[in-house]
Motif scaffolding. Sequence first.
Motif, PDB file in Angstrom:
ATOM      1  N   ASP A 137       2.108   7.879  -6.261  1.00 30.81           N
ATOM      2  CA  ASP A 137       2.201   7.542  -5.248  1.00 30.81           C
ATOM      3  C   ASP A 137       1.543   7.985  -5.093  1.00 30.81           C
ATOM      4  N   ARG A 138       1.516   8.717  -3.924  1.00 27.33           N
ATOM      5  CA  ARG A 138       0.147   9.518  -3.179  1.00 27.33           C
ATOM      6  C   ARG A 138      -0.162  10.544  -3.934  1.00 27.33           C
ATOM      7  N   MET A 161      -5.688   7.721  -1.506  1.00 25.02           N
ATOM      8  CA  MET A 161      -5.049   7.075  -0.612  1.00 25.02           C
ATOM      9  C   MET A 161      -4.095   6.342  -1.167  1.00 25.02           C
ATOM     10  N   LEU A 162      -3.103   6.229  -1.023  1.00 20.29           N
ATOM     11  CA  LEU A 162      -2.071   4.695  -1.526  1.00 20.29           C
ATOM     12  C   LEU A 162      -0.684   5.451  -0.464  1.00 20.29           C
ATOM     13  N   ASP A 172       2.309   1.324  -8.694  1.00 20.75           N
ATOM     14  CA  ASP A 172       1.694   1.392  -7.139  1.00 20.75           C
ATOM     15  C   ASP A 172       0.198   1.184  -6.957  1.00 20.75           C
ATOM     16  N   GLY A 174      -3.914   2.138  -5.133  1.00 21.72           N
ATOM     17  CA  GLY A 174      -4.293   3.245  -4.633  1.00 21.72           C
ATOM     18  C   GLY A 174      -5.554   3.248  -4.416  1.00 21.72           C
ATOM     19  N   SER A 188      -1.076  -2.769   4.721  1.00 16.68           N
ATOM     20  CA  SER A 188      -0.337  -3.247   3.856  1.00 16.68           C
ATOM     21  C   SER A 188       0.165  -4.266   4.187  1.00 16.68           C
ATOM     22  N   TYR A 207      -8.490  -2.211   1.981  1.00 14.89           N
ATOM     23  CA  TYR A 207      -8.672  -0.864   2.587  1.00 14.89           C
ATOM     24  C   TYR A 207     -10.024  -1.129   3.655  1.00 14.89           C
TER      25      TYR A 207
END
Length: 370
Positions: A137-138, A161-162, A172, A174, A188, A207
Amino acid sequence: MRLATFNVENMFDRAKALNGANWEEGKPALEAHKELNALFEKARYSAADKARMLSLFEKHGLLKTDDSPLLLLRKIRGQLIKRPRVGDAEIVATGRKSWVGWVELKTEPVNETATLNTARVLGEINADVQAVIEAEDRTTLRLFNQQLLPEVDAKPFQHVMLVDGNDDRGIDVGLMTRPKFPIVSIRSHVDDTDASGTIFSRDCAEYEISLPGGKRLWVMVNHLKSKGYGSQASNDAKRKRQAKRIRTLYDAHLAEGDTLVAVVGDLNEIPDNDPLTPLLRQNSTLIDISSHPKYESGGREGTHGNCGPSAKLDYILLSPDLYASVTAAGVERRGMWGGVNGTLWEHFPEVSNADEAASDHAALWVDLDL
């Protein structure tokens, strides 16, 4: 600037079922995790649904307890299962509205040395724009960036960033970038659907990166459906649906005048197989960096496991304008173990066995003159 991608295989905690040592037991647990949570979502539980839940509970150690070696039954409100001291267990919930809960995969800490070797890989690549695959995760990615990279004398990234995707196992995608390459927008696609349902297993995170001089670079970070569990036909079909959607998004960028576009990540497929046809054939203008004359392969075609031709799973695909700007490109395998005895290629001195490897994946990088 240097663009890179690396499947880090989690940084601090990883689902036990995903670890190679537990794979024979882990694969069925992953399938049960998916099937049970799908059954739980039904509005009404039929007799067949309840029987199937009990069968899976028995097979995976949840019939008498909420806590098994690989799975954990979480119950927040209401009652799903009754376990009498005498007699058989039974499902007492009537449907989704009668209880709140789920089955989750149990995690365990990643080998500390392996985590530091993950940092070493990123430090050695020293990318300006770094895609990461299978990050928890972020918060985890941010802490890894701030705390672990300095431990191996690597520079932390300025921007991290994620966006959590559709996979609840903590794998995930990122992006981390340097000060001169800020992330100015994110798109997203976790909710993208087609006639067969949700498209992306994780996400196709887009991104937008601001480049010196006012240009924009779009990096589309992906982790397509794995081959790990489920039928081959189903997995292949899922990856092809995902590849089709990525192609549509890529073509839309070109139509809008965005000429600097990269599709990167773990696509879980070799180039010649049908699932990647939308990205690599069918008049696609995306070009695989491994085809560039300045790409250094280290004598092996693959990016996973023993890095043979059948293990090319990781990609940097570039739009024509980006491909024309390539000055160098290569693969970083020193964080991998390399065969049973670790003798297939040079690795970091800190990688003394398979458990200490940063990942089963190599990292890819490309230098671009923009």
